[in-house]
Write an enzyme that holds these catalytic residues in place. Structure first.
Site, PDB file in Angstrom:
ATOM      1  N   ASN A 118      50.792  42.344  51.315  1.00  0.00           N
ATOM      2  CA  ASN A 118      50.412  41.019  50.839  1.00  0.00           C
ATOM      3  C   ASN A 118      51.699  40.226  50.637  1.00  0.00           C
ATOM      4  OD1 ASN A 118      49.345  38.766  49.652  1.00  0.00           O
ATOM      5  ND2 ASN A 118      48.216  39.873  48.044  1.00  0.00           N
TER       6      ASN A 118
ATOM      7  N   ARG B 168      47.294  40.858  54.541  1.00  0.00           N
ATOM      8  CA  ARG B 168      46.240  40.037  53.947  1.00  0.00           C
ATOM      9  C   ARG B 168      46.563  38.566  54.226  1.00  0.00           C
ATOM     10  NH1 ARG B 168      46.438  37.259  48.347  1.00  0.00           N
ATOM     11  NH2 ARG B 168      44.319  36.497  48.217  1.00  0.00           N
TER      12      ARG B 168
ATOM     13  N   HIS C 291      38.487  35.775  48.631  1.00  0.00           N
ATOM     14  CA  HIS C 291      38.192  37.133  48.137  1.00  0.00           C
ATOM     15  C   HIS C 291      37.211  37.886  49.035  1.00  0.00           C
ATOM     16  CE1 HIS C 291      38.935  35.329  43.877  1.00  0.00           C
ATOM     17  NE2 HIS C 291      40.043  35.913  44.302  1.00  0.00           N
TER      18      HIS C 291
ATOM     19  N   GLY D  93      38.672  38.215  38.486  1.00  0.00           N
ATOM     20  CA  GLY D  93      40.071  38.537  38.188  1.00  0.00           C
ATOM     21  C   GLY D  93      40.707  37.277  37.649  1.00  0.00           C
TER      22      GLY D  93
ATOM     23  N   ARG E  18      42.282  28.061  36.593  1.00  0.00           N
ATOM     24  CA  ARG E  18      41.592  27.044  37.396  1.00  0.00           C
ATOM     25  C   ARG E  18      40.333  26.542  36.697  1.00  0.00           C
ATOM     26  NH1 ARG E  18      42.079  30.870  42.071  1.00  0.00           N
ATOM     27  NH2 ARG E  18      44.072  30.392  43.077  1.00  0.00           N
TER      28      ARG E  18
ATOM     29  N   GLU F  61      41.295  46.259  47.849  1.00  0.00           N
ATOM     30  CA  GLU F  61      41.567  45.418  49.013  1.00  0.00           C
ATOM     31  C   GLU F  61      42.572  46.079  49.959  1.00  0.00           C
ATOM     32  OE1 GLU F  61      41.757  42.414  45.897  1.00  0.00           O
ATOM     33  OE2 GLU F  61      41.301  40.942  47.443  1.00  0.00           O
TER      34      GLU F  61
HETATM   35  P1  ADP Z   1      44.331  38.730  40.376  1.00  0.00           P
HETATM   36  O1  ADP Z   1      44.325  39.801  41.441  1.00  0.00           O
HETATM   37  O2  ADP Z   1      43.489  37.539  40.690  1.00  0.00           O
HETATM   38  O3  ADP Z   1      45.677  38.383  39.825  1.00  0.00           O
HETATM   39  P2  ADP Z   1      43.181  40.794  38.680  1.00  0.00           P
HETATM   40  O4  ADP Z   1      42.011  41.267  39.449  1.00  0.00           O
HETATM   41  O5  ADP Z   1      44.367  41.656  38.571  1.00  0.00           O
HETATM   42  O6  ADP Z   1      43.559  39.326  39.135  1.00  0.00           O
HETATM   43  O7  ADP Z   1      42.663  40.451  37.220  1.00  0.00           O
HETATM   44  C1  ADP Z   1      43.463  39.886  36.223  1.00  0.00           C
HETATM   45  C2  ADP Z   1      42.600  39.665  34.990  1.00  0.00           C
HETATM   46  O8  ADP Z   1      41.998  40.906  34.642  1.00  0.00           O
HETATM   47  C3  ADP Z   1      43.350  39.172  33.784  1.00  0.00           C
HETATM   48  O9  ADP Z   1      42.634  38.152  33.141  1.00  0.00           O
HETATM   49  C4  ADP Z   1      43.429  40.397  32.901  1.00  0.00           C
HETATM   50  O10 ADP Z   1      43.344  40.068  31.564  1.00  0.00           O
HETATM   51  C5  ADP Z   1      42.188  41.163  33.296  1.00  0.00           C
HETATM   52  N1  ADP Z   1      42.446  42.605  33.083  1.00  0.00           N
HETATM   53  C6  ADP Z   1      43.215  43.401  33.786  1.00  0.00           C
HETATM   54  N2  ADP Z   1      43.272  44.653  33.252  1.00  0.00           N
HETATM   55  C7  ADP Z   1      42.537  44.603  32.194  1.00  0.00           C
HETATM   56  C8  ADP Z   1      42.189  45.542  31.201  1.00  0.00           C
HETATM   57  N3  ADP Z   1      42.679  46.785  31.241  1.00  0.00           N
HETATM   58  N4  ADP Z   1      41.378  45.116  30.227  1.00  0.00           N
HETATM   59  C9  ADP Z   1      40.879  43.874  30.212  1.00  0.00           C
HETATM   60  N5  ADP Z   1      41.173  42.927  31.134  1.00  0.00           N
HETATM   61  C10 ADP Z   1      41.990  43.293  32.098  1.00  0.00           C
END
Ligand code: ADP
Length: 394
Positions: free
Chosen positions: A7, A88, A177, A205, A236, A379
């Site tokens: 990525n 990706r 996604h 996420g 967002r 992914e």
């Molecule tokens: P992206 O890939 O879009 O950056 P992720 O799928 O990694 O996002 O998700 C990030 C989000 O998931 C954040 O808001 C984070 O707080 C939440 N998150 C990640 N791990 C945990 C966890 N162990 N407990 C609660 N929330 C989590």
């Protein structure tokens, strides 16, 4: 066969090395702050995390660093031991209905689509070309975030706008996604050996979107021309009245680009709470009594349920809901709040199971009219699978 899922962002290059078709992860890592003197390289190998600072002027240097390190550590026996690289790609628009091997034309098309994803597509090209320079004989593929959504009907993907905007400038809904929505829905279809299914996937996420999937085929998704459309996210806004852009432009004496940037980067959890974009911080603040943190979550949950409602009509019912990505896999609170809003449809939560994080698990009871699951997304594995298929012709 060793395959790398990559990525490439404008200042980072994230990778995972997998043994295929066994689907085992060998190692993963990231080069960050590319273009600066204090770039860092992090690699996780055999449970050990190693971090180094080095001057990485561009993506070619980053790829060189990664490959040399993998050979140095004997993770790769030689440069030829890496047999495929899958990238990706954020925006494939309506040009790619699936993953493909990279050719000069494919690269040109991705480059041509840069005005639809100015932060992403040019960076992906830098990643692809860096591998071409360092490993000139390597087979490379591209896996698009948009291609799973290419099955949406015209009435779904078209905006009700002057038709020339679509014809001349490709303005329509593309979604994002897709790799994740496809992976988790296929996972469930295969696990439960489903012949027919109406599934709604919730990829929650930092970026977040939903997809409505009928018999494995995407019929709608919440993101649009860009990832700004849809539900509120970490930073967002999701859907708003577009007039906000010109209204706030006048108030702040700012151009449309600046306001849209605020809607992308300073809204969502961060904007409403004023605390953080991270759901963990927001949930903690809410538990400590912070009103705006609770409001940020309430708005998001309400909008998610709105989408589920709309997909319920579109699919003429829902059999399965799938929670995935950082929040979907980890937040008992958000999963519970969403499902509680669906109790009038006969959704019956299993309060013991819904506590469990990051595991494939059914979180509703047997008598629930809609079954909800947590399915961890992957992914990188999806990219490696497509790459393996394309380069071996299997
Ligand atoms: P992206 O890939 O879009 O950056 P992720 O799928 O990694 O996002 O998700 C990030 C989000 O998931 C954040 O808001 C984070 O707080 C939440 N998150 C990640 N791990 C945990 C966890 N162990 N407990 C609660 N929330 C989590």
């Amino acid at each position: 066969m060793k395959i790398m899922a990559v990525n490439a962002g404008s200042s980072s290059l994230k990778f995972q090395l997998l043994e295929m078709p066994e689907e085992t992860v060998i190692t993963e890592g990231i080069v960050e702050r590319i273009g600066l003197d204090d770039s860092y390289y992090t690699i996780n190998y055999k449970g050990q995390k190693e971090k180094q600072t080095f001057a990485c002027k561009d993506h070619t240097k980053a790829v060189e660093k990664v490959i040399n390190d993998l050979v140095g550590k004997k993770i790769l026996s030689s440069l030829d031991a890496l047999e495929g690289v899958g990238h990706r790609i954020v925006q494939g628009a309506d040009c790619f209905k699936g993953s493909v091997l990279i050719t000069r034309e494919v690269k040109e098309t991705i480059r041509d689509l840069s005005d639809l994803a100015p932060l992403h597509n040019p960076a992906h090209i830098m990643g692809i070309e860096a591998f071409e320079k360092i490993l000139p004989n390597i087979k490379q593929t591209v896996v698009f975030d948009t291609s799973f959504h290419q099955t949406m009907k015209e009435e779904v993907f078209m905006y009700s706008i002057p038709y020339e905007w679509y014809e001349k400038y490709r303005v329509r809904k593309y979604g994002a996604h897709g790799t994740s929505h496809k992976y988790v829905s296929e996972f469930l279809i295969n696990k439960l050996k489903l012949k027919e299914s109406k599934i709604v996937t919730l990829h929650l996420g930092n970026g977040a979107s939903l997809a409505a999937i009928k018999n494995g085929v995407c019929v709608d998704t919440s993101m649009g021309l860009t990832p700004l459309e849809g539900i509120p996210m970490g930073t967002r806004s999701g859907i708003i009245d577009p007039t906000v852009v010109s209204f706030m432009g006048e108030k702040l004496k700012a151009d449309a680009k600046t306001i849209v940037n605020d809607l992308n980067k300073k809204s969502g959890y961060l904007g409403v709470s004023g605390i953080s974009h991270d759901s963990r911080d927001i949930e903690k603040a809410m538990r400590e009594g912070n009103r705006r943190a609770k409001l940020a979550l309430d708005i998001q949950i309400k909008r998610i349920v709105d989408y589920i409602g709309s997909y319920y009509f579109l699919l003429e019912g829902i059999d399965y809901l799938i929670f995935t990505a950082g929040i979907g896999e980890n937040s008992e609170y958000i999963r519970t709040k969403i499902l509680e809003r669906l109790s009038f449809l006969g959704v019956v939560i299993d309060y013991d199971k819904i506590k469990v994080n990051r595991e494939f698990l059914k979180i509703t009871k047997e008598n629930s009219k809609i079954s909800a699951f947590v399915v961890p997304t992957n992914e990188e594995l999806a990219i490696a699978r497509d790459t393996y298929k394309l380069i071996t012709n299997k």
